[in-house]
Design a protein around this motif. Structure first.
Motif, PDB file in Angstrom:
ATOM      1  N   ALA A  36     -30.498   1.421  36.600  1.00 32.88           N
ATOM      2  CA  ALA A  36     -29.871   0.113  36.417  1.00 32.88           C
ATOM      3  C   ALA A  36     -30.272  -0.485  35.071  1.00 32.88           C
ATOM      4  CB  ALA A  36     -30.271  -0.832  37.549  1.00 32.88           C
ATOM      5  N   VAL A  37     -29.390  -1.288  34.510  1.00 30.31           N
ATOM      6  CA  VAL A  37     -29.679  -2.041  33.298  1.00 30.31           C
ATOM      7  C   VAL A  37     -30.119  -3.432  33.713  1.00 30.31           C
ATOM      8  CG1 VAL A  37     -28.701  -3.024  31.197  1.00 30.31           C
ATOM      9  CG2 VAL A  37     -28.019  -0.726  31.936  1.00 30.31           C
ATOM     10  N   ASP A  38     -31.377  -3.792  33.428  1.00 26.71           N
ATOM     11  CA  ASP A  38     -31.858  -5.081  33.910  1.00 26.71           C
ATOM     12  C   ASP A  38     -31.350  -6.225  33.038  1.00 26.71           C
ATOM     13  OD1 ASP A  38     -33.593  -5.534  31.679  1.00 26.71           O
ATOM     14  OD2 ASP A  38     -35.192  -4.398  32.642  1.00 26.71           O
ATOM     15  N   ARG A  39     -31.560  -7.433  33.531  1.00 24.77           N
ATOM     16  CA  ARG A  39     -30.996  -8.624  32.881  1.00 24.77           C
ATOM     17  C   ARG A  39     -31.486  -8.816  31.451  1.00 24.77           C
ATOM     18  NH1 ARG A  39     -33.664 -12.212  37.541  1.00 24.77           N
ATOM     19  NH2 ARG A  39     -33.041 -10.303  38.605  1.00 24.77           N
ATOM     20  N   GLY A  40     -32.761  -8.517  31.230  1.00 24.77           N
ATOM     21  CA  GLY A  40     -33.318  -8.690  29.899  1.00 24.77           C
ATOM     22  C   GLY A  40     -32.703  -7.735  28.894  1.00 24.77           C
ATOM     23  N   GLU A  41     -32.491  -6.501  29.319  1.00 21.74           N
ATOM     24  CA  GLU A  41     -31.886  -5.509  28.439  1.00 21.74           C
ATOM     25  C   GLU A  41     -30.443  -5.872  28.116  1.00 21.74           C
ATOM     26  OE1 GLU A  41     -31.289  -1.733  26.348  1.00 21.74           O
ATOM     27  OE2 GLU A  41     -32.822  -3.286  26.587  1.00 21.74           O
ATOM     28  N   LEU A  42     -29.713  -6.342  29.124  1.00 20.20           N
ATOM     29  CA  LEU A  42     -28.331  -6.738  28.878  1.00 20.20           C
ATOM     30  C   LEU A  42     -28.270  -7.922  27.922  1.00 20.20           C
ATOM     31  CD1 LEU A  42     -25.334  -6.444  29.420  1.00 20.20           C
ATOM     32  CD2 LEU A  42     -25.614  -7.906  31.432  1.00 20.20           C
ATOM     33  N   GLN A  43     -29.143  -8.885  28.139  1.00 22.67           N
ATOM     34  CA  GLN A  43     -29.182 -10.050  27.252  1.00 22.67           C
ATOM     35  C   GLN A  43     -29.484  -9.613  25.814  1.00 22.67           C
ATOM     36  OE1 GLN A  43     -32.275 -12.884  28.115  1.00 22.67           O
ATOM     37  NE2 GLN A  43     -31.491 -14.420  26.686  1.00 22.67           N
ATOM     38  N   ARG A  44     -30.442  -8.701  25.661  1.00 21.79           N
ATOM     39  CA  ARG A  44     -30.798  -8.213  24.326  1.00 21.79           C
ATOM     40  C   ARG A  44     -29.604  -7.564  23.641  1.00 21.79           C
ATOM     41  NH1 ARG A  44     -31.722  -3.668  21.727  1.00 21.79           N
ATOM     42  NH2 ARG A  44     -31.287  -2.393  23.573  1.00 21.79           N
ATOM     43  N   CYS A  45     -28.880  -6.730  24.382  1.00 18.86           N
ATOM     44  CA  CYS A  45     -27.745  -6.017  23.796  1.00 18.86           C
ATOM     45  C   CYS A  45     -26.624  -6.972  23.388  1.00 18.86           C
ATOM     46  CB  CYS A  45     -27.222  -4.986  24.788  1.00 18.86           C
ATOM     47  SG  CYS A  45     -28.327  -3.581  25.065  1.00 18.86           S
ATOM     48  N   VAL A  46     -26.325  -7.941  24.251  1.00 17.53           N
ATOM     49  CA  VAL A  46     -25.276  -8.906  23.925  1.00 17.53           C
ATOM     50  C   VAL A  46     -25.648  -9.704  22.685  1.00 17.53           C
ATOM     51  CG1 VAL A  46     -24.099 -11.004  24.703  1.00 17.53           C
ATOM     52  CG2 VAL A  46     -24.375  -9.073  26.275  1.00 17.53           C
ATOM     53  N   GLU A  47     -26.901 -10.121  22.597  1.00 19.97           N
ATOM     54  CA  GLU A  47     -27.329 -10.912  21.449  1.00 19.97           C
ATOM     55  C   GLU A  47     -27.359 -10.075  20.169  1.00 19.97           C
ATOM     56  OE1 GLU A  47     -27.661 -14.119  21.153  1.00 19.97           O
ATOM     57  OE2 GLU A  47     -26.995 -14.239  23.223  1.00 19.97           O
ATOM     58  N   THR A  48     -27.663  -8.773  20.311  1.00 22.28           N
ATOM     59  CA  THR A  48     -27.637  -7.898  19.137  1.00 22.28           C
ATOM     60  C   THR A  48     -26.257  -7.879  18.505  1.00 22.28           C
ATOM     61  OG1 THR A  48     -29.399  -6.484  20.016  1.00 22.28           O
ATOM     62  CG2 THR A  48     -27.965  -5.515  18.349  1.00 22.28           C
ATOM     63  N   ILE A  49     -25.226  -7.933  19.336  1.00 21.55           N
ATOM     64  CA  ILE A  49     -23.846  -7.879  18.853  1.00 21.55           C
ATOM     65  C   ILE A  49     -23.311  -9.250  18.463  1.00 21.55           C
ATOM     66  CG2 ILE A  49     -21.453  -7.503  19.620  1.00 21.55           C
ATOM     67  CD1 ILE A  49     -22.454  -5.061  21.136  1.00 21.55           C
ATOM     68  N   MET A  50     -23.635 -10.274  19.262  1.00 22.27           N
ATOM     69  CA  MET A  50     -22.987 -11.570  19.074  1.00 22.27           C
ATOM     70  C   MET A  50     -23.835 -12.583  18.316  1.00 22.27           C
ATOM     71  SD  MET A  50     -20.912 -12.007  22.650  1.00 22.27           S
ATOM     72  CE  MET A  50     -19.804 -13.238  21.939  1.00 22.27           C
ATOM     73  N   GLY A  51     -25.045 -12.181  17.957  1.00 24.20           N
ATOM     74  CA  GLY A  51     -25.909 -13.089  17.213  1.00 24.20           C
ATOM     75  C   GLY A  51     -25.518 -13.193  15.751  1.00 24.20           C
ATOM     76  N   ASP A  52     -26.405 -13.811  14.978  1.00 23.57           N
ATOM     77  CA  ASP A  52     -26.140 -14.031  13.558  1.00 23.57           C
ATOM     78  C   ASP A  52     -26.966 -13.115  12.662  1.00 23.57           C
ATOM     79  OD1 ASP A  52     -24.358 -16.120  14.146  1.00 23.57           O
ATOM     80  OD2 ASP A  52     -26.043 -17.530  14.354  1.00 23.57           O
ATOM     81  N   GLY A  53     -27.677 -12.172  13.265  1.00 17.96           N
ATOM     82  CA  GLY A  53     -28.562 -11.315  12.491  1.00 17.96           C
ATOM     83  C   GLY A  53     -27.841 -10.221  11.729  1.00 17.96           C
ATOM     84  N   GLU A  54     -28.621  -9.481  10.953  1.00 15.88           N
ATOM     85  CA  GLU A  54     -28.067  -8.405  10.129  1.00 15.88           C
ATOM     86  C   GLU A  54     -27.425  -7.315  10.977  1.00 15.88           C
ATOM     87  OE1 GLU A  54     -29.660  -5.183   6.780  1.00 15.88           O
ATOM     88  OE2 GLU A  54     -30.854  -6.954   7.290  1.00 15.88           O
TER      89      GLU A  54
END
Length: 489
Positions: A415-433
């Motif tokens: 299973a993909v836990d909540r923290g990992e999913l949150q990390r992945c979404v933010e990696t794509i939708m955030g403002d970082g490089e």
């Protein structure tokens, strides 16, 4: 006016599964569009035909769509639909093959009797018995491979001397273990299709492995041309990794004006609620979530997904199929339109329409190849959550080959836990490089995909060449049968 018997007539044959019907139906429409004088007939099993056209007077009644494609079903012996818990997996292959060959042969004979002789059969990979019918009627046949070319190459080498090597790597506990196969880059176990990890007939998915083995035995016998739902820029090496076959890229085969997308086998939402909701959201602000039409999500995975999405604080649109684990988790808390405090939950939606909406900025997907190509052609970055079959390889293509997304890492329970999913979404939708780079790659690959299928593009040219040749050389023998070396590191 009745056309002459020499009129090109393509018969498309597939299993009654949405993930097979959709790309085959879309390719059928493209063939008709590229060759206006041709006839195109589409045949799937009665069970699927009935779901596609529920208003027909009888389940085996013929019908014609707006593009002019004729639909004539065959029977696979399970006209009410195959249910493993009722019919048992041991009976499916032999019954479907025996009944399918007889009834598809009747379809071909019936079309000829009506002055519409089939001149080429195009079949998807779980009807591996179809070429026998084509040969019995003197018709050339071509395989339509609806997964990546890399997956075809892995399966080919698996069934041609490298089974133990690939299975060993697929089951290796070392995450860095990789298999090196002719024509392909080193692939870690996490990038291999799940079927090659099966080592026992008792495995619940052994039937699929058994049917794939049969398919490649038939391929060796007939040596057909293989049409692949991919494009040259994406898989140039994989398309040439198996010298014994001519793999022809004709993709990405996604809906367009000549290729209707409304062929789902499930009840569709009318779109008024979720599309109006999307209209209220800023550009690239919404997370779209869908895990396909086949496997159900566990209740734990559904709960982790819900909490991970809510932790992002971003609006989301989640497709949760009725009766699946995610529906149980999401029951309650919605208004009449399925709107929650932060997102919208629907039973089904027009995925192409959603991915094309400017408000969608991320797609959390199971990495089915159809969904992935729809996302690529829409320029939407992905969070890859692969489950089985070709999906691990697709996730590798998404993350490592194209750079248009990130793969969520599963825990020891799968299973993909909540923290990992949150990390992945933010990696794509955030403002970082990293987010900026992924979005740039998504735009880049959207352009490359569009170029492939545009007039004069590589895939468009390949499809026109195939159609205009009338498949005259489909059954030509190719290759010298020499097996290249493979290693596991």
């Amino acid at each position: 006016m009745e056309r002459s018997s020499a009129t090109p007539h393509f018969l498309f044959v597939t299993t009654p599964m949405q993930g097979h019907i959709n790309p085959a139906r879309r390719l059928a429409a493209r063939v008709m569009a590229s060759m206006p004088g041709a006839r195109v007939t589409f045949s799937t099993a009665v069970g699927g035909h009935r779901l596609m056209f529920p208003s027909l007077a009888s389940p085996d009644e013929e019908t014609v769509d707006d593009a002019g494609v004729l639909y004539v079903p065959y029977s696979d012996g399970f006209d009410e639909g195959f249910r493993p818990e009722v019919h048992g997996t041991d009976t499916y292959k032999e019954r479907a093959r025996a009944v399918g060959r007889e009834t598809l042969s009747a379809v071909v004979a019936g079309l000829a009797a009506r002055g519409r002789p089939v001149t080429c059969m195009v079949y998807a990979f779980l009807v591996g018995w179809a070429p026998h019918v084509a040969r019995a009627h003197g018709i050339p046949a071509a395989l339509y491979w609806i997964q990546p070319a890399a997956v075809f190459a892995v399966y080919y080498h698996y069934f041609h001397g490298h089974e133990a090597l690939i299975a060993s790597c697929a089951n290796d506990a070392d995450p860095d273990a990789a298999v090196e196969l002719p024509g392909l880059p080193p692939l870690r176990s996490s990038a291999l299709p799940s079927v090659v990890s099966i080592t026992s007939p008792e495995h619940p998915h052994y039937l699929l492995l058994d049917m794939m083995r049969d398919l490649f035995l038939v391929l060796d016998e007939y040596k057909p041309k293989v049409l692949v739902n991919t494009f040259d820029a994406l898989e140039p090496d994989a398309l040439r990794a198996v010298a014994q076959f001519e793999l022809v890229a004709v993709g990405p085969v996604v809906p367009d004006e000549a290729s209707p997308s409304r062929s789902d086998l499930f009840r569709r939402d009318d779109g008024k609620g979720y599309m109006e909701w999307l209209d209220t959201k800023p550009a690239r602000s919404v997370v779209y979530v869908s895990f396909g039409s086949f496997l159900s999500m566990s209740e734990r995975q559904a709960e982790e997904t819900r909490r991970g999405l809510e932790a992002t604080g971003r609006p989301y649109l989640w497709v949760a199929r009725k009766g699946a684990g995610e529906c149980a988790t999401l029951d309650g808390g919605d208004d009449d339109n399925g709107v929650r405090a932060q997102g919208v939950v629907v039973e089904w939606c027009d995925q192409v329409k959603v991915l094309s909406h400017p408000a969608v900025g991320c797609f959390v997907t199971h990495c089915g190849w159809n969904s992935t190509l729809e996302s690529v052609t829409s320029g939407v970055p992905m969070v890859a959550v692969p489950q089985w079959t070709d999906q691990p390889t697709v996730a590798w293509l998404v993350e490592a080959r194209m750079g248009v997304g990130v793969r969520a890492r599963a825990d020891d329970e799968g299973a993909v836990d909540r923290g990992e999913l949150q990390r992945c979404v933010e990696t794509i939708m955030g403002d970082g490089e990293a987010a900026l780079g992924i979005r740039a790659q998504a735009d880049l690959w959207r352009g490359r995909a569009e170029e492939a299928i545009a007039g004069g593009g590589t895939s468009e040219r390949n499809l026109r060449a195939f159609a205009s040749e009338l498949c005259s050389d489909v059954n030509g023998t190719r290759g010298d049968g020499v097996r290249a070396a493979a290693t596991c590191t």
